[in-house]
Design an enzyme around this catalytic site. Structure first.
Site, PDB file in Angstrom:
ATOM      1  N   GLY A   1       0.821  -1.200   0.000  1.00  0.00           N
ATOM      2  CA  GLY A   1       0.000   0.000   0.000  1.00  0.00           C
ATOM      3  C   GLY A   1       0.854   1.250   0.000  1.00  0.00           C
ATOM      4  N   ALA A   2       1.916   1.239   0.820  1.00  0.00           N
ATOM      5  CA  ALA A   2       2.802   2.400   0.906  1.00  0.00           C
ATOM      6  C   ALA A   2       4.025   2.010   1.710  1.00  0.00           C
ATOM      7  CB  ALA A   2       2.084   3.596   1.556  1.00  0.00           C
ATOM      8  N   MET A   3       5.037   2.890   1.691  1.00  0.00           N
ATOM      9  CA  MET A   3       6.308   2.605   2.352  1.00  0.00           C
ATOM     10  C   MET A   3       6.830   3.852   3.029  1.00  0.00           C
ATOM     11  SD  MET A   3       8.622   0.468   3.103  1.00  0.00           S
ATOM     12  CE  MET A   3       9.998   0.915   4.128  1.00  0.00           C
TER      13      MET A   3
ATOM     14  N   ASN B   1       9.754   5.116   3.918  1.00  0.00           N
ATOM     15  CA  ASN B   1      11.141   5.576   3.783  1.00  0.00           C
ATOM     16  C   ASN B   1      11.340   6.951   4.412  1.00  0.00           C
ATOM     17  OD1 ASN B   1      11.403   3.375   1.684  1.00  0.00           O
ATOM     18  ND2 ASN B   1      10.053   4.795   0.616  1.00  0.00           N
TER      19      ASN B   1
ATOM     20  N   GLU C   1       2.034   5.844   7.546  1.00  0.00           N
ATOM     21  CA  GLU C   1       3.420   6.008   7.087  1.00  0.00           C
ATOM     22  C   GLU C   1       4.095   7.175   7.796  1.00  0.00           C
ATOM     23  OE1 GLU C   1       4.434   3.551   5.712  1.00  0.00           O
ATOM     24  OE2 GLU C   1       2.634   2.708   4.824  1.00  0.00           O
TER      25      GLU C   1
ATOM     26  N   GLU D   1       5.194  -2.520  12.902  1.00  0.00           N
ATOM     27  CA  GLU D   1       3.931  -2.527  12.172  1.00  0.00           C
ATOM     28  C   GLU D   1       2.713  -2.626  13.095  1.00  0.00           C
ATOM     29  OE1 GLU D   1       3.729  -1.553   9.338  1.00  0.00           O
ATOM     30  OE2 GLU D   1       5.726  -1.869   8.485  1.00  0.00           O
TER      31      GLU D   1
END
Length: 879
Positions: free
Chosen positions: A282-284, A286, A319, A341
């Site tokens: 879905g998303a990261m 970083n 995120e 998570e």
């Protein structure tokens, strides 16, 4: 990182795969074998000459021997072509490759090791490392993608300060982004440009990010609680810029919320988000440069549903919150994945609850847990929140790690209370900032700040399985005493046949059956034994038990409450979730009986739904959730053997009976909940939701005008929420309006990939008898491709969740899924492995279906060159 479903992820010189299946079972990595890294890398400098076909990467690693040992430096790699290796500025030739590891002999304790490699982003179909998407270049490095960019000790406990320089064609890639803050940029005489970025915070390699492309930006600023101004940017294709306002607003809300609730302030001068179409997750998160699946950034009323809007806000928050719970403090090893998570999911859940209806948000969370994590916990892929071993780490980005992990945090917050929980998280952030920590470290902070002993609670991290709690309540009318008898049992799971009792925080309250008033205060019971008895005094009338209020523990409750008791609670319980749960249990009991017996007594359900619809003071969003029937998959989870056709028949029968019996109420609600122009607000969302639920029941009743009503809504809708709801209603019918709506939808959105995903998904989830054949045809549609993970999930993934269609008695659904997964594995092993679990549920079905499923699993396992991702999932499912 956010899973795809929030319900879900190569060698560069060729079509890239994980390591092919060897002749023997791939070796497992075990938590008990963890050893600290032999070499630290305090600093790394990267120099990219970017080109989709041939990118050159120069890396300079400052390495330091971690202890007194004589081991060489071992750097992980995957598929690069090495060009040169230097040590302290001198080219060496005595390096060697052991498998895909680069081994460099070093004599001293401190060196600078330089490597140059060549990679091909445009041939990277696995979407891990550096790859091309829509003409842009971007990265995905969690969990082990950085090794596909350059040689490095690619593990989360090696933290480094990164300096990055990028050079690329100025017209093709006018935007160059990386982690941290920008340092400098400039142009070269050959038509290229360069940019330098520096991230001052040490981070593991999985948090590295780079984006190069032709992008437009929506900018804003945020002033932190200490007065620092942060520049925010969301980068997308120019045509999509108008669809980023909602995500940008959500980002600012998230930053303010994290300061207010956790005292966490952002630490860089810029925060950038980039949306890409091809993304496994879905998303990261970083550091400073989040990369998102475009599904979780782009929204306007015409193309995004209310669910999409909510999901975008939740994922943006998730995120961003990772900046502290994941980046500033990261994982020691991948077995600790839920450290970041689970905690961050809990944080984004609380954020979302604060933005709208907390009750509805909790209902959605539990529904998702039961749809994905409970089946995982009871199947062949069951594993603890902190696993003990894995073959391919990407297979452990699961609902257990994320959603069950969040429930563990919620239980600790419940046990400690809000003040002590905040003190515990402050201690955790302060103590472990800048380090790679463990789940044990987090729990120890809960104990220290909370003044509690959580030794037994730690079993939640090591034992798989969903606890089952039996609850029996007796009452002595003359003596005024009520006795609650509780017992717990954790079923066996693979590798764990015998379980110890867990710590279960259960919120309970008693209500009077005659008066409807509370007889006790809400009480938190910590059930930590196999069985326990709780006594309540001064109970003056027959009590009705409200238990696991707010879903305070992720367990299955088996109680002696009657249909009358459940109907009573659905009307009188003062805990919204418990009220919803009572209605769901009443419906579930009725549907299970109907599935087994072929007939059902629906009177109690109809009466309870009628009373709920007439109740005063209930928000429309809650009403919509309360009157929805449990899904066919969830009904199947209650049965020793799943009968897809009988379950479908029972559920459709009850839907029809509710539709017919309460027809005037559904018509009234459909009219009353109508609104003017689209507004995204909690109240407006609730009204749309209830109106569309009413439309579904009108259609289920068999009303002659239902299809025309749905088509009129489809044509008149000024928003995707109402349009897709109408399409979903029509797709399940045989009415001619069905094809009209499908054709119009496709014609309108053929050029919008995200919306077209909805077109595929809606058909894959249809309840029609011919859904399997329709899905097979759609797999040949010109707009279907396995190369894009979103598109693969929208058709193949959705079909696998369609219990009746997928489990066709002739096995056609199983063959279709196996064929698609084998083909997809050649392109993107991670996504293929994520879509396999429906085949692994063969133990829940009759002998003939089980035989057919096992045959397809065996065919997958026997496929030459199978990735270890898919091999691990299929072989475990077959055992």
């Amino acid at each position: 990182m956010v899973l795809w479903d929030r319900q879900g992820y190569i060698p560069a010189m060729d079509i890239q795969h994980s390591a092919a299946q060897p002749s023997t079972t791939p070796a497992a990595i075990r938590r008990e074998d963890y050893c600290p890294p032999a070499w630290a890398v305090p600093e790394i400098t990267l120099d990219f000459r970017l080109d989709p076909a041939e990118t050159h990467v120069r890396a300079a690693l400052s390495v330091t021997r971690s202890s007194a040992h004589g081991e060489p430096l071992r750097l992980d790699g995957a598929g690069q072509t090495p060009v040169s290796v230097k040590v302290d500025g001198v080219t060496i030739n005595d390096w060697r490759m052991e498998g895909e590891q680069l081994v460099v002999p070093l004599s001293g304790d401190t060196h600078v090791v330089e490597t140059e490699v060549v990679i091909a982003p445009d041939r990277n179909t696995q979407l891990m490392g550096l790859y091309a998407s829509g003409g842009n270049l971007c990265t995905q490095c969690e969990a082990e993608g950085f090794r596909r960019i350059t040689f490095f000790p690619d593990r989360p406990d090696v933290l480094s300060v990164y300096r990055v320089r990028m050079t690329a064609d100025a017209q093709r890639f006018p935007v160059l982004l990386a982690n941290g803050d920008p340092v400098a940029q400039g142009a070269n005489d050959d038509g290229t440009q360069w940019a330098e970025w520096h991230d001052p915070f040490p981070k593991p390699s999985y948090l590295f990010a780079l984006v190069a492309g032709d992008l437009a930006v929506n900018r804003a600023t945020f002033t932190t609680m200490s007065g620092r101004e942060v520049e925010l940017g969301i980068w997308v294709r120019a045509a999509d810029l108008a669809k980023t306002d909602h995500a940008l607003h959500a980002l600012k809300l998230s930053m303010a919320w994290d300061e207010r609730v956790y005292g966490r302030e952002y630490d860089l001068d810029v925060f950038n988000i980039v949306a890409v179409d091809d993304f496994n997750f879905g998303a990261m998160e970083n550091k400073g440069l989040n990369i998102f699946n475009s599904r979780y950034i782009l929204a306007d009323p015409d193309t995004a549903t209310d669910y999409d809007y909510d999901a975008i806000a939740a994922v943006v928050a998730h995120e961003y919150f990772h900046n502290w719970s994941g980046n500033r403090i990261t994982c020691r090893d991948w077995f600790q994945l839920s450290l970041k998570e689970g905690f961050t999911v809990y944080r984004d859940q609380c954020f979302s609850a604060d933005q709208g209806s907390a009750a509805v948000k909790r209902i959605e969370e539990v529904r998702g847990l039961r749809a994905s994590q409970f089946p995982e916990d009871s199947g062949p892929l069951a594993h603890p929140v902190r696993p003990e071993s894995y073959i391919e780490i990407s297979n452990f980005y699961t609902a257990t790690i994320y959603n069950k992990g969040a429930e563990l945090i919620r239980m600790m917050a419940t046990i400690l209370g809000p003040v002590k929980f905040r003190a515990a998280t402050d201690l955790y952030f302060d103590r472990f900032d800048g380090t790679a920590a463990t789940c044990e470290d987090f729990v120890a902070c809960m104990e220290e700040a909370g003044g509690v002993d959580l030794r037994q609670f730690r079993l939640w991290y090591s034992q798989a399985g969903t606890p089952r709690v039996s609850a029996g309540l007796s009452h002595e009318p003359g003596g005024g005493r009520a006795v609650l008898r509780l017992a717990q049992h954790v079923p066996p799971t693979p590798g764990q046949p015998v379980k110890q009792p867990m710590v279960l925080p259960l919120k309970v309250r008693l209500f009077g059956a005659e008066t409807g008033r509370p007889l006790t205060d809400e009480r938190l019971i910590l059930l930590d034994q196999v069985a326990e008895t709780i006594t309540f005094e001064a109970i003056t009338e027959r009590p009705v038990l409200s238990i696991n209020r707010g879903f305070s523990a992720p367990v299955v409750i088996e109680s002696d409450r009657t249909a009358e008791d459940l109907a009573f609670l659905s009307a009188h319980d003062d805990d919204p979730f418990a009220r919803y749960e009572a209605m769901q249990q009443l419906m579930l009991d009725t549907l299970v009986a109907g599935t087994i017996n072929g007939t059902m007594n629906s009177e109690a359900v109809i009466d309870a739904v009628a009373r709920t619809l007439e109740a005063e003071g209930l928000e429309p969003a809650f009403l919509a959730e309360a009157v929805l029937l449990p899904s066919e998959n969830f009904i199947g989870d209650q049965l020793a053997m799943v009968d897809p056709d009988a379950i479908h028949a029972a559920r459709e029968s009850l839907r029809e009976q509710l539709g017919r019996a309460l027809a005037p109420a559904w018509r009234r609600l459909y009219a009353e909940m109508a609104q003017g122009a689209y507004v995204y607000s909690p109240e407006a969302k609730g009204r749309r939701r209830l109106r569309n639920v009413a439309l579904g029941y009108i259609a289920a009743s068999g009303a002659e005008d239902a299809a025309a009503l749905a088509l009129a809504q489809f044509d008149d809708a000024d928003n995707m929420t109402d349009r897709q709801a109408a399409l979903t209603t029509l797709v399940g019918t045989d009415a001619p309006e069905r094809e009209v709506a499908l054709e119009r939808f496709h014609a309108r959105y053929a050029d919008n990939a995200l919306v077209l995903d909805k077109w595929f998904q809606t058909q894959a989830l249809s309840s029609r008898d011919d859904t399997g054949a329709v899905v097979a045809r759609l797999a040949e549609h010109p707009h279907f491709t396995l190369a894009n993970p979103n598109r693969a999930r929208s058709l193949i993934g959705a079909f696998g969740m369609n219990q009746r269609a997928f489990n066709a008695a002739d096995g056609s659904g199983y063959r279709f899924l196996a064929d698609q997964l084998i083909a997809l594995d050649r392109l993107n092993p991670q996504t293929a492995a994520k879509l396999l679990p429906p085949l692994g549920r063969w133990r829940r079905f009759d002998a003939e279906r089980a035989k057919l499923m096992r045959a397809e699993l065996a065919r997958i396992v026997a496929t030459p060159g199978l990735s270890k991702d898919l091999f691990e999932q299929a072989s475990k499912s077959l055992d």
